[in-house]
Design an enzyme around this catalytic site. Structure first.
Site, PDB file in Angstrom:
ATOM      1  N   ARG A  59      -9.811  27.724 -27.311  1.00 46.24           N
ATOM      2  CA  ARG A  59      -8.746  27.206 -26.425  1.00 46.24           C
ATOM      3  C   ARG A  59      -9.308  26.685 -25.118  1.00 46.24           C
ATOM      4  O   ARG A  59      -8.757  25.772 -24.507  1.00 46.24           O
ATOM      5  CB  ARG A  59      -7.703  28.311 -26.177  1.00 46.24           C
ATOM      6  CG  ARG A  59      -6.749  28.007 -25.054  1.00 46.24           C
ATOM      7  CD  ARG A  59      -5.417  28.750 -25.119  1.00 46.24           C
ATOM      8  NE  ARG A  59      -5.491  30.155 -25.428  1.00 46.24           N
ATOM      9  CZ  ARG A  59      -5.934  31.122 -24.595  1.00 46.24           C
ATOM     10  NH1 ARG A  59      -6.385  30.814 -23.392  1.00 46.24           N
ATOM     11  NH2 ARG A  59      -5.923  32.371 -24.976  1.00 46.24           N
ATOM     12  N   TYR A 112       9.129   7.394 -15.785  1.00 46.34           N
ATOM     13  CA  TYR A 112       9.384   7.620 -17.219  1.00 46.34           C
ATOM     14  C   TYR A 112      10.532   8.646 -17.369  1.00 46.34           C
ATOM     15  O   TYR A 112      10.484   9.734 -16.772  1.00 46.34           O
ATOM     16  CB  TYR A 112       8.073   8.136 -17.822  1.00 46.34           C
ATOM     17  CG  TYR A 112       8.109   8.518 -19.273  1.00 46.34           C
ATOM     18  CD1 TYR A 112       8.339   7.564 -20.256  1.00 46.34           C
ATOM     19  CD2 TYR A 112       7.879   9.842 -19.661  1.00 46.34           C
ATOM     20  CE1 TYR A 112       8.343   7.922 -21.585  1.00 46.34           C
ATOM     21  CE2 TYR A 112       7.874  10.196 -20.992  1.00 46.34           C
ATOM     22  CZ  TYR A 112       8.118   9.236 -21.960  1.00 46.34           C
ATOM     23  OH  TYR A 112       8.111   9.597 -23.273  1.00 46.34           O
ATOM     24  N   ASP A 184       1.613   8.343 -12.578  1.00 47.01           N
ATOM     25  CA  ASP A 184       1.593   8.027 -14.007  1.00 47.01           C
ATOM     26  C   ASP A 184       1.023   6.616 -14.130  1.00 47.01           C
ATOM     27  O   ASP A 184       1.684   5.629 -13.777  1.00 47.01           O
ATOM     28  CB  ASP A 184       3.018   8.115 -14.574  1.00 47.01           C
ATOM     29  CG  ASP A 184       3.056   7.937 -16.081  1.00 47.01           C
ATOM     30  OD1 ASP A 184       2.167   7.265 -16.630  1.00 47.01           O
ATOM     31  OD2 ASP A 184       4.003   8.452 -16.713  1.00 47.01           O
ATOM     32  N   LYS A 209      -0.889   6.116 -25.754  1.00 49.34           N
ATOM     33  CA  LYS A 209      -0.692   4.676 -25.700  1.00 49.34           C
ATOM     34  C   LYS A 209      -2.036   3.965 -25.885  1.00 49.34           C
ATOM     35  O   LYS A 209      -2.499   3.797 -26.992  1.00 49.34           O
ATOM     36  CB  LYS A 209       0.004   4.295 -24.387  1.00 49.34           C
ATOM     37  CG  LYS A 209       1.254   5.153 -24.084  1.00 49.34           C
ATOM     38  CD  LYS A 209       2.416   4.866 -24.992  1.00 49.34           C
ATOM     39  CE  LYS A 209       3.539   5.893 -24.955  1.00 49.34           C
ATOM     40  NZ  LYS A 209       4.106   6.224 -23.661  1.00 49.34           N
TER      41      LYS A 209
HETATM   42  C1  LIG Z   1       5.038   7.334 -23.369  1.00 47.76           C
HETATM   43  C2  LIG Z   1       4.912   7.637 -21.917  1.00 47.76           C
HETATM   44  C3  LIG Z   1       4.726   8.942 -21.484  1.00 47.76           C
HETATM   45  C4  LIG Z   1       4.748  10.111 -22.423  1.00 47.76           C
HETATM   46  O1  LIG Z   1       3.727  10.126 -23.358  1.00 47.76           O
HETATM   47  P1  LIG Z   1       3.897  10.936 -24.743  1.00 47.76           P
HETATM   48  O2  LIG Z   1       2.529  11.019 -25.262  1.00 47.76           O
HETATM   49  O3  LIG Z   1       4.853  10.152 -25.570  1.00 47.76           O
HETATM   50  O4  LIG Z   1       4.467  12.292 -24.363  1.00 47.76           O
HETATM   51  C5  LIG Z   1       4.545   9.140 -20.138  1.00 47.76           C
HETATM   52  N1  LIG Z   1       4.582   8.128 -19.249  1.00 47.76           N
HETATM   53  C6  LIG Z   1       4.779   6.858 -19.630  1.00 47.76           C
HETATM   54  C7  LIG Z   1       4.790   5.782 -18.609  1.00 47.76           C
HETATM   55  C8  LIG Z   1       4.961   6.572 -20.977  1.00 47.76           C
HETATM   56  O5  LIG Z   1       5.206   5.311 -21.351  1.00 47.76           O
END
Ligand SMILES: *Cc1c(COP(=O)(O)O)cnc(C)c1O
Length: 394
Positions: A59, A112, A184, A209
């Protein structure tokens, strides 16, 4: 002469290829091993009690996770990086690492959506005071700080609506209040915007992404400045967060080609966005890389590229016409997430997600991710879907 790991390069393309790999310490294999582990054995009790062994328990990390952490830290210019099982978990980890009961948190109104939900449902329950601010109004932001403001969450461009928040100016205001700055940065990735260089303490990516890039893994990364890393690492350990080695490996594999993929996403997106902005049925295109788009000046000043995600507003129409448009699309899949090799479309509905600002556009907002297909096919697809839209709109 014996081959060693090369000196780290600061040039992004070389860095993407090299970072986090040590072939000559690993029997010469180009990629790190995928280590499936819970137990790690110690040679003797003394070593076990000393706390000096690098790896002590699955972990707490393996050479596989260390490879990705090292690569992301190099790319972000960070003191260290923590890996999480999703992008949303990266957001929640980063927030939990710097907030306590009684603290005040400022959150950009355009973040988000599920991030807001975590703040309102979970942080509020643990006694954190949360308020939202207009990311485009720096004077209002200055006035929103309170004596107990401990952290500020930013995102540029904003989710769904692509407002370009001025990150250096926001970070400078936060510094005056000794507040931790979170960002973010999923849209630009650290290839096209470097949060930590611009005053951010906790730089978050939904690695799901563009790092992964193939729509097959969920993962998140939080890269920290020197002053934020200790608390981040501690909180990550305390929460028991862990990412499976196969997913870490796929993220490392995706990272190697992120530079060439992003270049093509941007080229294709500029072509599609340019075509859309010349259409009479499109009111406006929200893509900061387009010269006429809102926020273009800040994008041009601070960012070195743009990714494949943007929104556009159609002329006002009944809901049936939006259905007809989205249902007619062939290459653009209907689905959440983005950042993979393929094109996607969604009907973005920001109105219920805004409290400090309002979203009053007369027409529907369509968010698209422009993938790696030939843009001529994507444009032809949009053209025939707009014909279906027009036929239903009447
Ligand atoms: C998709 C996304 C997230 C979350 O990511 P996940 O892996 O789907 O939890 C966070 N911030 C932004 C800007 C996103 O587009």
């Amino acid at each position: 002469m014996t081959k060693k790991s090369p000196e780290p390069s600061t040039r992004p393309d070389t860095l993407l290829v090299q970072a986090g790999r040590h072939p000559h310490e690993n029997h010469g294999f180009v990629n790190p091993p995928v280590i499936h582990a819970s137990t790690v054995l110690f040679p003797d009790v003394e070593t076990m009690l000393s706390g000096k062994q690098t790896y002590v328990y699955g972990r707490r990390g393996t050479p596989t996770s260390a490879g990705l952490e090292e690569a992301v830290s190099a790319l972000e210019g960070a003191a260290g990086t923590a890996l999480t099982p999703s992008g949303l978990a990266a957001i929640s980890l980063a927030l939990q690492s710097c907030l306590s009961a009684g603290d005040h948190l400022l959150v950009a109104d355009t973040v988000y959506g599920p991030n807001r939900r975590f703040c309102d449902a979970v942080l509020a329950r643990f006694g954190v005071e949360v308020s939202y601010y207009d990311p485009l109004d720096l004077d209002a932001l200055k006035a929103a700080f309170k004596p107990n403001t401990r952290a500020i969450f930013t995102e540029a461009p904003g989710s769904l609506t692509f407002e370009m928040q001025d990150i250096p100016a926001t970070a400078a205001i936060a510094r005056e209040h000794d507040a931790i700055v979170l960002m973010d940065n999923t849209w630009a990735t650290p290839l096209y915007f470097k949060p930590i260089e611009h005053g951010v303490d906790l730089s978050i990516q939904a690695g799901t992404k563009y790092i992964v890039g193939h729509s097959d893994v969920m993962i998140g990364t939080v890269a920290a400045s020197e002053r934020a890393y200790g608390a981040l690492k501690q909180c990550h350990g305390d929460l028991g967060l862990h990412v499976g080695p196969d997913d870490v490996y796929l993220a490392l594999r995706g990272l190697r080609t992120m530079g060439v993929r992003l270049e093509r996403h941007m080229k294709n997106a500029l072509e599609v966005a340019g075509w859309l902005s010349d259409r009479d049925d499109v009111t406006r295109v929200l893509y900061p890389a387009l010269p006429d788009a809102p926020g273009h000046d800040i994008w041009k000043r601070d960012f070195t590229g743009a990714s494949g995600l943007f929104s556009f507003e159609l002329k006002p129409c009944p809901d049936e016409a939006v259905h007809a448009f989205l249902d007619a699309l062939q290459y653009f899949g209907l689905g959440y997430s983005w950042g993979g090799f393929e094109s996607l479309a969604t009907w973005a509905r920001p109105k219920p997600l805004r409290t400090a600002t309002s979203w009053d556009a007369a027409g529907p907002l369509i968010r698209i991710h422009v993938g790696l297909e030939d843009p001529a096919d994507l444009i032809a697809d949009l053209e025939q879907a707009l014909a279906a839209w027009a036929a239903t709109r009447g």
